[in-house]
Design an enzyme around this catalytic site. Structure first.
Site, mmCIF file in Angstrom:
data_model
loop_
_atom_site.group_PDB
_atom_site.id
_atom_site.type_symbol
_atom_site.label_atom_id
_atom_site.label_comp_id
_atom_site.label_asym_id
_atom_site.label_seq_id
_atom_site.Cartn_x
_atom_site.Cartn_y
_atom_site.Cartn_z
ATOM 1 C CB CYS B 115 -0.879 -0.042 1.246
ATOM 2 S SG CYS B 115 -1.874 1.437 1.479
ATOM 3 C CD GLU B 150 5.317 -2.620 -15.894
ATOM 4 O OE1 GLU B 150 4.592 -3.410 -15.271
ATOM 5 O OE2 GLU B 150 5.783 -2.871 -17.004
ATOM 6 C CD GLU B 321 9.374 -3.717 -18.428
ATOM 7 O OE1 GLU B 321 8.359 -4.342 -18.810
ATOM 8 O OE2 GLU B 321 9.707 -3.614 -17.233
ATOM 9 C CD1 TRP B 329 1.892 -9.347 -20.036
ATOM 10 C CD2 TRP B 329 0.082 -8.122 -20.522
ATOM 11 N NE1 TRP B 329 2.308 -8.257 -20.775
ATOM 12 C CE2 TRP B 329 1.222 -7.495 -21.086
ATOM 13 C CE3 TRP B 329 -1.159 -7.532 -20.707
ATOM 14 C CZ2 TRP B 329 1.135 -6.301 -21.816
ATOM 15 C CZ3 TRP B 329 -1.245 -6.354 -21.433
ATOM 16 C CH2 TRP B 329 -0.102 -5.747 -21.975
ATOM 17 C CD GLN B 370 5.605 -21.426 -17.014
ATOM 18 O OE1 GLN B 370 5.588 -22.494 -17.610
ATOM 19 N NE2 GLN B 370 5.644 -21.353 -15.704
#
Lengths: 639, 639, 639
Positions: B115, B150, B321, B329, B370
């Site tokens: 948090c 991020e 990136e 994802w 992976q």
């Protein structure tokens, strides 16, 4: 205010003096009066200003507001502020919050954050209502009272709190007297759900799979009774101080508690009519329909509720909040077509409303409803509704006498059925309101004026045609009344298919005296699937297989019974699409010599005593039977 | 690294030495260097390896990794590992977990489980950053630092924890100084939501219906400020040890905190660019579009972020990136078209990126990612991205000088507006990013190069055209700058329609000095509904009714004002579809003598100083203005 | 009951004597016998009637029920009542409730409200099973035993309780012996997820983003093993008292635990077959398909499960519950086409079922399943299923000997793969059951009879063709068997792509001995996206890029390898649509000299020893190879 003359119908508005500087009040009041408004509702969200600290009251502003309004010739409706307990109330009653079905307390920071079962909060409500009654019960400016605000809004009837648990256990203990009786009534032998004591019974949420429907239905009944009791605390107190009518403002398509039962403690029923919000938020109609009527609202939704609340108020009813422009709470919020605010108002009067109040006077620039239009803009300039209301006020002065006599056609609407079929729909598309509303729409399409009645209304004498689709539990009293009734009755689908204990009755449904038919089995149908009828149209959503030895009135495409009849009592073995329903109802009307029309989607008609009203819900000018109606057009003439 | 020459643009890669045997490191480093990579980011998820037990540090492996990379001629970016606190941290700070809107702690077992309001954890972060700074602050191999990873990813900005509650109450007490002032600012008189003390205020979750939007907006502001403060703790410490640039890697379409404000404490902004994942996961485009660009990504999404982070980094920005192949994802994870990794890299350089780092060097055979491709396969064979990166490295050597000067056109992007319209969308389709991105897409379709600016950028002098759709709160400073600006401004829809306190301002919006128009009311429109424009195209999602006494520039199909103008300041009364938007913007460009193109869906252009780049996002070869572009083709020439 | 002759196949029914007055029992039994039923399952939900108070047993009613049934010539299957612990059990074990993934206990009030990890409840189950075994283990009327009821139904395998947490930690400690070994196996270095002790490990729910898939897979394995252990407690006890077969009734498309492993402790496998409910509730097929088969069920779904449970029961299997009419639990619940109950029954016998029991005898008028049809209506009149069952009973007497020999074709179905791909689907459309079922459907469309086998079945000798799509982990044992196998093998997509520790193996997949191919990368494809194949059809949902130096058997439309082969071992680089799959499988059959048919959607064939059965799942009469089949028609003849 029970007059039936158009000249005595009233317009009003909801006003929040506490939101505006005092210096604006007199000007506001003068403009209200000039517009032709006669009634002003105030106070229903003002608890934190009436009682800023526990036990410390500030009456000054409210006294002045009422005086100011009264001085302008306006009458006041005082709302009890119990829908919005102040923050300090949580200090006194930390456990008063409603609890959702996942067991989470619903926090302070909006409204309606109370559990109907919490006795401490109920006592606080009695206290503030007593204070209000003492102070304004004899005020010459006060014309009526409103209890709370929109019971059930924001899904607040069912609360899974500790208070509700305690209350429910007591309620069950009283109802069943023993665990054995409860187990028997609920059929708890099924899945070993039997209880040894009433304090073993939990609320029917968060079970692994569906809870026992009898368990759920009893919890809905208990919860509905808490709303009734909560309201009655207020009406009992107010009656000690005033003889003015007591009102509650119900919310559209809210069926989680019994509106009739709450209405029994009121003098007048009212409802809050937001045609555009309801079209987006509470309709199963498809996108094409919603787009077509996005600035007009569904042509039948308001009428249905008007007819419903006429019955809830035993003939006396209002629209307490009428949408005046775009609202803030629907998925999409367009603006009404010019003229629609006038049309909606007239539709209400045509259905017998005594009063239509617009919500709200001036758009608030702050908080949750800052995007909700008013009659004035936030900068006090006129919004479109103001002119339309003024037009209605002028027109009212010229309206002939109107009166809502009994209609030829009655449609039964039953809250318990709404609960029962919600709990046990048997198919995702089965919704009781949707079913009854489909019947209502078809009737209205035929140009009929309709009465909505309760299943407890067993004096059926005057009606020619009574419809009771989906009426879950046919009571003995109603069966007796049906047997004695001389007109036409249409029951089904699903009518009489459960006992009061939410079991399948024996003999099997519908078990209507004299009618030779038994429902062998039922089917719920996926969207797109249908059972065609031999005479046109089809059953959708729901179809029943009937066993009968008599000759059916109608057959399915496979020559199975679709409708059976005996002595003008008909049983309908499915949920007809609009095509079939229109045909079926038209045939019944013809047999009963009820004259019908064949209205297009956007034209609606309503008879009120000697006057016939025509409404154009279309966005384009239309002509019907020689009457030209502009978009949003209203026409009336003597029959 | 602030060079503007193509030859000094860098490629890099994200590398996790802790995932691989030490004997592989030198070979990896050699291949990186051979490929033409110059920068390697390490460390940002390695806390459990840097500090395996509380207070016990293992620097050996990291020292060796940095030495090995440095020995190969590579420069290192050290990431602070604060996005992945080790499991033992929970033993010290059991209440450090973020809490979701339903009040549930989000558990250990992935990442970002902290948090932002937890002071104990913030202190731990200071401690580990201090250690890293002490150890590597002077390393000759370290070229830059990355803070955390991020921020906001996985919906982690808003946390409904006890820590957040305490922090928010303090923040409110400081901001408003008294409950009365807060009540006034929020309009808490509405629904009796008034507070008597700041410790009565709760977080705005789990309310019965919507919380007060002012309450919500303040909580979003508070939460955003915690991200800024959390980051500043790290930058303040690092600056004690290093003069190298400090960077954070932002995530695409993440708007829950103010990126500009975090950027103020950085030297370089960077973002993580996953074109295929974002197309599937973060786009409102329809299935046809997503299928057409499934292996190329949306042609404008990356460009928008490139331009945004150029501003966030005050001119200095990287892609930290870069997607190298299929990711793991998104709802669906196709592979890039051959050549796309090169195209994406060049699009970044064309927008002024100093560095593009690929994520990750070698695909990990274990754990959550992976199935996320790398430059190498898990068996260390080359994946397609390796060759494309090597090609870019060779091409960079031949690129002429490029530089991002100021563009002709600026588009305002504002985080507070994103929060405000998320809280109070008024229609389900209204999303601020979507609105601004629609404008961006139309501009890019016209072949324009665009600057994105903050609403705090009041030095508007050089631009010819500035767009500020949906900019919620027009500050006095910006109004003054607008009045003094000599170019064209297009405001609306919804621009200036709220005060800083999330109220409707008086005079009513847009209240742009000199502009004669008032928004009378607004409409949110359901999908399919539209307000046609007289000159072609239509308003979708949103339309406003304007009151004006001047002659509109454009009218709706019903002859209502659609655009009004005064002194080259235009107000647009709705959300135009792409057809209308392209026409409107093209007209403005013509008036400002900005030359435009008419690009097909799949061709995009970007000017960078003297060089014009052409990109083919199509899956087929294409030709534009005589330039032949293969699928995924890139072309540049001097203007 | 292991006879293979049609004349010894049995029909039965599920009966709840505790729901009905004792005076009805004998009449019920007589009608069962007259109908041709031989077996009656009782007791599985009757715990509250067997043991009304803790330790106080009421055997009288059950003794009498068994005697009454036995006296009518019926045999009894006794169900252990552990799926429905009585309410008093919660008094003894308040923490026995299963806990959902959000951490909420799932309350009493329906069934299956226990956590498989709770040792106190497991002990209670041992106690009641012991009592039942003692009492009825030697009863001449008892023919078999059923343990519990539908393990896993209502999503009850995974429970996130304290009991599960303790059990899981112990299980991990045993499996890995050290935190270091666990960290290594799971790859916890990724994102600093490393543990220092096994009691630091939590259940993998409520993480901020996805938990480590190895963490999840181990929790699924642990949870599956609890089901096995829970069941074994019962079988171990029952075997002390009876030599009669022990059975469990599995539920359709329930893959959360290893049915083979539970089956290893049983004598007979059985499953509960609800063709219409499953079509609505558990099928990815589109609306057109669901509407077409809404009264018949999917033509392949039941057959798949029949073949699966034949393997789970090592050749011996039943249908324990056969849908007899409309059910109550699917989104939509139509009635079976007349004749379908007979057809379903015969499809089961054609696949080798020893017994088919209908669920339930008489429709209960109360509780959750009051809308679930029985063989009798609630008023004890015959429902349609009664007549169809009687017809099957008569037909059985005339059936020639049938026997299920080994089929030519085997299809591997693996529970661990179902878990693994659920945890790591990589694309929303990827579901293991769906994949395997697509293969099954294509085989059946070719008129083939199929064996379903476990990945542990390494004796592959007799088969001609073995399919192993999506088999996650190719064990060494299976690889050895594959290498020795003389027939054709088709592997892929995704076959062999994970290790037992849920990592990507090295060498890269599929690593099938002798086969020259490596999966370079994979793509998950959105609906509508596809990779066309050169020979027709396309890959949908999933496509792989293969590296191979050998000449592919099939190519994609872009001339990439689609199928590679060596020594009759084929690897398929994607998920073929039905068109491609049918072609591919037909080619393999041709090569193996397996004769095929080309069946339309609604006709199905099954060979059982010397007899070929034909089934018409269509709603219209059909003709196939000269055989006329009415709607719901069944035909058989000797081959």
């Amino acid at each position: 205010m029970a007059e039936t003359s158009g000249r005595n119908r009233n317009l009003g508005v909801c006003y929040y003096p506490e939101h505006w500087p005092r210096q604006m009040w007199a000007k506001d009041a003068a403009l209200m009066a000039k517009t032709g408004l006669r009634l002003v509702r105030i106070g229903e969200f003002a608890w934190s200003r009436i009682e800023p600290e526990p036990g410390e009251f500030d009456w000054g502003w409210m006294d002045e507001a009422i005086e100011t309004l009264g001085a302008a010739g306006l009458k006041v409706i005082v709302g009890t502020p119990t829908a919005t307990p102040p923050r300090w109330m949580l200090g006194k009653h930390p456990d008063m919050l409603g609890v959702d079905a996942m067991g989470r307390a619903r926090k302070f920071g909006s409204r309606r954050h109370y559990c109907f079962s919490h006795m401490g909060y109920r006592h606080e409500c009695a206290r503030i209502v007593q204070k209000l009654g003492e102070r304004y019960g004899k005020s010459p400016h006060v014309a009526a009272w409103q209890t709370d605000n929109e019971y059930g809004c924001h899904d607040t009837v069912l609360s899974y709190s500790r208070s509700a648990l305690r209350g429910f256990r007591d309620w069950l203990a009283h109802k069943y007297q023993s665990p054995e009786a409860l187990n028997e009534a609920w059929g708890n032998v099924f899945w070993s759900m039997e209880y040894g004591a009433s304090d073993e019974i939990d609320l029917p949420n968060m079970t692994v799979t569906k809870a026992n429907p009898a368990h759920e239905l009893d919890f809905w009944r208990y919860s509905s009774e808490q709303v009734v009791a909560f309201n009655r605390v207020q009406t009992d107190i107010l009656r000690q101080f005033t003889g003015k009518p007591l009102i509650h403002n119900y919310m559209g398509r809210t069926v989680e508690f019994d509106h009739y039962a709450v209405g029994d403690d009121l003098d007048i029923a009212s409802w809050d009519s937001y045609p555009l919000g309801f079209l987006e938020d509470r309709s199963e109609r498809d996108d094409e329909w919603k787009q077509r009527f996005m600035r007009q609202g569904d042509p039948d939704f308001q009428a249905f509720h008007h007819d419903l609340y006429r019955r809830v108020g035993a003939g006396r009813w209002w629209v307490m909040e009428q949408q005046p422009g775009p609202v803030n709470w629907a998925p999409f919020n367009p603006a009404p077509l010019p003229g629609m605010v006038r049309l909606w108002t007239w539709e209400a009067f045509a259905h017998g409303a005594e009063t239509v109040c617009y919500f709200r006077w001036r758009q608030a620039p702050f908080a949750q409803e800052q995007m909700h239009a008013g009659m004035l803009r936030p900068d006090s300039e006129a919004a479109p509704a103001l002119g339309e209301a003024a037009q209605v006020a002028r027109e009212l002065a010229e309206l002939p006498e109107i009166a809502c006599g009994r209609a030829d056609v009655a449609l039964v609407f039953d809250y318990q059925s709404a609960w029962g079929w919600h709990i046990l729909p048997q198919g995702e598309s089965f919704d009781y309101f949707r079913l009854v509303f489909d019947f209502y729409r078809a009737l209205r399409r035929l140009g009929l004026s309709i009465d909505i009645i309760s299943p407890n209304d067993t004096n059926l004498g005057d009606y020619k045609l009574i419809l009771m689709p989906g009426l879950m539990d046919l009571s003995d009293g109603l069966k007796t009344a049906m047997a004695a009734f001389g007109g036409t009755i249409l029951a089904g689908p699903r009518t009489g298919s459960k006992t009061g204990a939410m079991q399948i009755p024996l003999p099997l449904p519908p078990d209507i005296p004299g009618l030779d038919c038994t429902v062998e089995h039922v089917e719920s149908l996926r969207p797109g699937a249908e059972v065609p009828l031999a005479d046109g149209g089809a059953f959708i959503h729901w179809a029943e297989s009937l066993q009968t030895s008599s000759k059916p009135v109608e057959l399915t495409g496979e020559a199975k019974p679709a409708i059976v009849e005996k002595n003008k009592t008909f049983y309908l073995a499915g949920w007809p699409d609009q095509k079939a329903l229109t045909r079926i109802l038209k045939n019944l009307c013809t047999q009963e010599k009820i004259s019908t029309l064949d209205l297009p989607d956007h034209i609606r008609v309503r008879d009120s005593g000697p006057v016939r009203f025509f409404f154009n819900y279309g966005a384009k000018a239309a002509s019907f039977e020689g009457i030209d109606l502009p978009p949003a057009g209203v026409h009336w003439h003597r029959l």
